[in-house]
Design a protein around this motif. Structure first.
Motif, PDB file in Angstrom:
ATOM      1  N   ARG A  91      -7.431   7.910 -15.170  1.00  0.00           N
ATOM      2  CA  ARG A  91      -6.658   7.680 -13.955  1.00  0.00           C
ATOM      3  C   ARG A  91      -6.479   6.182 -13.702  1.00  0.00           C
ATOM      4  NH1 ARG A  91      -6.283  12.368 -10.445  1.00  0.00           N
ATOM      5  NH2 ARG A  91      -7.325  14.147 -11.424  1.00  0.00           N
ATOM      6  N   THR A  92      -5.596   5.859 -12.770  1.00  0.00           N
ATOM      7  CA  THR A  92      -5.221   4.469 -12.536  1.00  0.00           C
ATOM      8  C   THR A  92      -5.750   3.961 -11.193  1.00  0.00           C
ATOM      9  OG1 THR A  92      -3.114   5.142 -11.547  1.00  0.00           O
ATOM     10  CG2 THR A  92      -3.130   4.686 -13.923  1.00  0.00           C
ATOM     11  N   SER A  93      -5.866   2.652 -11.087  1.00  0.00           N
ATOM     12  CA  SER A  93      -6.389   2.005  -9.885  1.00  0.00           C
ATOM     13  C   SER A  93      -5.259   1.563  -8.967  1.00  0.00           C
ATOM     14  CB  SER A  93      -7.215   0.774 -10.282  1.00  0.00           C
ATOM     15  OG  SER A  93      -8.217   1.111 -11.210  1.00  0.00           O
ATOM     16  N   GLN A  94      -5.600   1.344  -7.724  1.00  0.00           N
ATOM     17  CA  GLN A  94      -4.604   0.868  -6.759  1.00  0.00           C
ATOM     18  C   GLN A  94      -4.240  -0.583  -7.055  1.00  0.00           C
ATOM     19  OE1 GLN A  94      -5.015   2.119  -2.665  1.00  0.00           O
ATOM     20  NE2 GLN A  94      -4.480   0.073  -1.940  1.00  0.00           N
ATOM     21  N   VAL A  95      -2.952  -0.903  -6.913  1.00  0.00           N
ATOM     22  CA  VAL A  95      -2.475  -2.254  -7.177  1.00  0.00           C
ATOM     23  C   VAL A  95      -1.421  -2.600  -6.134  1.00  0.00           C
ATOM     24  CG1 VAL A  95      -0.698  -1.460  -8.794  1.00  0.00           C
ATOM     25  CG2 VAL A  95      -1.549  -3.805  -8.954  1.00  0.00           C
ATOM     26  N   ALA A  96      -1.346  -3.897  -5.797  1.00  0.00           N
ATOM     27  CA  ALA A  96      -0.353  -4.355  -4.827  1.00  0.00           C
ATOM     28  C   ALA A  96       0.279  -5.647  -5.313  1.00  0.00           C
ATOM     29  CB  ALA A  96      -1.001  -4.583  -3.461  1.00  0.00           C
ATOM     30  N   PHE A  97       1.576  -5.792  -5.045  1.00  0.00           N
ATOM     31  CA  PHE A  97       2.231  -7.078  -5.248  1.00  0.00           C
ATOM     32  C   PHE A  97       2.565  -7.636  -3.879  1.00  0.00           C
ATOM     33  CE2 PHE A  97       6.113  -9.658  -5.499  1.00  0.00           C
ATOM     34  CZ  PHE A  97       5.564 -10.735  -6.175  1.00  0.00           C
ATOM     35  N   ILE A  98       2.163  -8.869  -3.634  1.00  0.00           N
ATOM     36  CA  ILE A  98       2.308  -9.487  -2.315  1.00  0.00           C
ATOM     37  C   ILE A  98       3.151 -10.746  -2.456  1.00  0.00           C
ATOM     38  CG2 ILE A  98       1.084 -10.450  -0.336  1.00  0.00           C
ATOM     39  CD1 ILE A  98      -1.380  -8.776  -1.315  1.00  0.00           C
ATOM     40  N   ALA A 105       4.079 -18.406   5.957  1.00  0.00           N
ATOM     41  CA  ALA A 105       2.921 -17.602   5.534  1.00  0.00           C
ATOM     42  C   ALA A 105       3.135 -16.114   5.783  1.00  0.00           C
ATOM     43  CB  ALA A 105       1.624 -18.074   6.205  1.00  0.00           C
ATOM     44  N   HIS A 106       4.371 -15.712   6.111  1.00  0.00           N
ATOM     45  CA  HIS A 106       4.679 -14.285   6.232  1.00  0.00           C
ATOM     46  C   HIS A 106       4.650 -13.648   4.846  1.00  0.00           C
ATOM     47  CE1 HIS A 106       7.061 -15.225  10.157  1.00  0.00           C
ATOM     48  NE2 HIS A 106       5.760 -15.117  10.376  1.00  0.00           N
ATOM     49  N   ARG A 107       4.425 -12.359   4.786  1.00  0.00           N
ATOM     50  CA  ARG A 107       4.290 -11.706   3.488  1.00  0.00           C
ATOM     51  C   ARG A 107       4.908 -10.322   3.518  1.00  0.00           C
ATOM     52  NH1 ARG A 107      -1.229  -9.033   4.001  1.00  0.00           N
ATOM     53  NH2 ARG A 107      -1.446  -9.052   6.233  1.00  0.00           N
ATOM     54  N   ASN A 108       5.361  -9.890   2.370  1.00  0.00           N
ATOM     55  CA  ASN A 108       5.776  -8.512   2.138  1.00  0.00           C
ATOM     56  C   ASN A 108       4.854  -7.925   1.078  1.00  0.00           C
ATOM     57  OD1 ASN A 108       7.909  -8.453   3.947  1.00  0.00           O
ATOM     58  ND2 ASN A 108       9.422  -9.096   2.440  1.00  0.00           N
ATOM     59  N   ILE A 109       4.417  -6.704   1.311  1.00  0.00           N
ATOM     60  CA  ILE A 109       3.454  -6.068   0.405  1.00  0.00           C
ATOM     61  C   ILE A 109       4.087  -4.826  -0.209  1.00  0.00           C
ATOM     62  CG2 ILE A 109       1.185  -4.990   0.197  1.00  0.00           C
ATOM     63  CD1 ILE A 109       0.293  -6.633   2.613  1.00  0.00           C
ATOM     64  N   PHE A 110       4.049  -4.757  -1.524  1.00  0.00           N
ATOM     65  CA  PHE A 110       4.506  -3.587  -2.273  1.00  0.00           C
ATOM     66  C   PHE A 110       3.282  -3.041  -2.997  1.00  0.00           C
ATOM     67  CE2 PHE A 110       7.654  -6.910  -2.036  1.00  0.00           C
ATOM     68  CZ  PHE A 110       8.808  -6.282  -1.606  1.00  0.00           C
ATOM     69  N   TRP A 111       2.952  -1.782  -2.781  1.00  0.00           N
ATOM     70  CA  TRP A 111       1.709  -1.294  -3.345  1.00  0.00           C
ATOM     71  C   TRP A 111       1.866   0.102  -3.938  1.00  0.00           C
ATOM     72  CZ3 TRP A 111      -1.345   2.764  -1.134  1.00  0.00           C
ATOM     73  CH2 TRP A 111      -0.842   3.280   0.060  1.00  0.00           C
ATOM     74  N   HIS A 112       0.989   0.372  -4.888  1.00  0.00           N
ATOM     75  CA  HIS A 112       0.934   1.678  -5.543  1.00  0.00           C
ATOM     76  C   HIS A 112      -0.489   2.208  -5.405  1.00  0.00           C
ATOM     77  CE1 HIS A 112       1.684   4.915  -8.302  1.00  0.00           C
ATOM     78  NE2 HIS A 112       0.726   4.512  -9.106  1.00  0.00           N
ATOM     79  N   ARG A 113      -0.592   3.431  -4.919  1.00  0.00           N
ATOM     80  CA  ARG A 113      -1.902   4.001  -4.596  1.00  0.00           C
ATOM     81  C   ARG A 113      -2.788   4.200  -5.822  1.00  0.00           C
ATOM     82  NH1 ARG A 113      -3.158   6.565   0.002  1.00  0.00           N
ATOM     83  NH2 ARG A 113      -0.945   6.783   0.534  1.00  0.00           N
TER      84      ARG A 113
END
Length: 302
Positions: A91-98, A105-113
């Motif tokens: 199985r795979t681990s959770q990952v995010a691109f920020i 310093a604002h951010r957008n977060i794209f993530w995969h569970r």
């Protein structure tokens, strides 16, 4: 075991990049800085505690992929005991691109569970709690969080919740939490028109003290004894706010371990969060105890 704090919750791998401005649809944008670093609310709070000199251990699960190995090595490299971090075969681990916008310093977060399973209640090993004083939860693994909180309550441990989102199982967990420290989004789930009223609701549901964090607007805290106060956010040249809330929790737990008055606990937590914001990544600029103390010594009136 000699751990002072045990955490159970989410862990992830963050891929972070800075850019001058967010691009429009079908546009490109050059990243000026790129960083790969472990993340997750409880995991990063434990890293903060290790930087402050506290012995910690983590309960959770990752996949058996490269991301999972990086998550584990990042925690172990900071001194977090990962004997309770299980690996899910195939199985795979959770990952995010920020994506962090320079200047604001604002951010957008794209993530995969990821596909790694949450911990089950029967996988919560009471032995990991050992002689711990604090259990830290994010409520993201419902059954395991409830099981751990019940064990902690039976042993007289302090329980702390990082409440990012009010989710299924939160209502059942709250009576087992001594210190809910929650986001504005969480608070608005309880009180849509006035998130600060959530402090009183959280106290009514079992908290000894409750805090609602509001980012740049600071935080509001109340206690069962009737104490109420606002802690302003400390001004710094912020580069990235990723992980500020997680580090706030780490600083808060550190203050509880010292037996400090509640106002000092929250002020110290706010300082740790502010110092973290100085650099890219949720963990890069987490302060040591000496750095946090020096920062506060220069701001005796704040």
């Amino acid at each position: 075991m000699s751990h002072q704090v045990v955490g159970l919750g989410q862990c992830a791998l963050d891929l972070l990049g800075t850019l001058s401005r967010y691009p429009g649809v079908d546009e490109k944008a050059e990243l000026h800085e790129v960083l790969i670093q472990g993340g997750g609310p409880v995991a990063t709070a434990l890293v903060a505690l290790c930087r402050l000199g506290v012995e910690t251990a983590f309960w959770g699960r990752v996949g058996d992929d490269d991301f999972g190995e990086k998550i584990r090595s990042g925690l172990e490299g900071e001194g977090v005991d990962c004997s309770g971090l299980l690996s899910d075969s195939g199985r795979t681990s959770q990952v995010a691109f920020i994506a962090v916008e320079g200047g604001s310093a604002h951010r957008n977060i794209f993530w995969h569970r990821g596909s790694a399973r949450p911990l089950e209640p029967d996988e919560v090993d009471p032995g990991i709690l050992g002689a711990a004083q604090v259990l830290h939860l994010d409520g993201l693994q419902r059954g395991a969080s409830l099981a751990a909180a019940r064990i902690a309550r039976s042993r007289g441990l302090i329980t702390v919740l990082d409440g990012g989102t009010f989710r299924e199982g939160t209502e059942e967990l709250l009576p087992l939490i001594d210190h809910p420290v929650v986001s504005e989004r969480f608070a608005r789930s309880l009180c849509p028109d006035d998130p600060l009223r959530a402090v009183d609701l959280l106290l009514y549901r079992g908290g000894l003290a409750a805090t609602v964090t509001l980012g740049a607007l600071g935080s509001h805290t109340g206690s069962r004894e009737g104490e109420r106060f606002h802690q302003p956010a400390f001004l710094v040249d912020a580069v990235d706010t990723t992980g500020c809330g997680d580090v706030f929790h780490g600083g808060y737990i550190f203050g509880l371990l010292q037996g400090w008055p509640l106002k000092r606990v929250v002020r110290f937590a706010a300082a740790c969060a502010a110092l973290k914001a100085r650099k890219l990544g949720g963990r890069t600029a987490i302060p040591t105890l000496a750095e946090a103390e020096a920062f506060l010594a220069e701001r005796v009136d704040a």
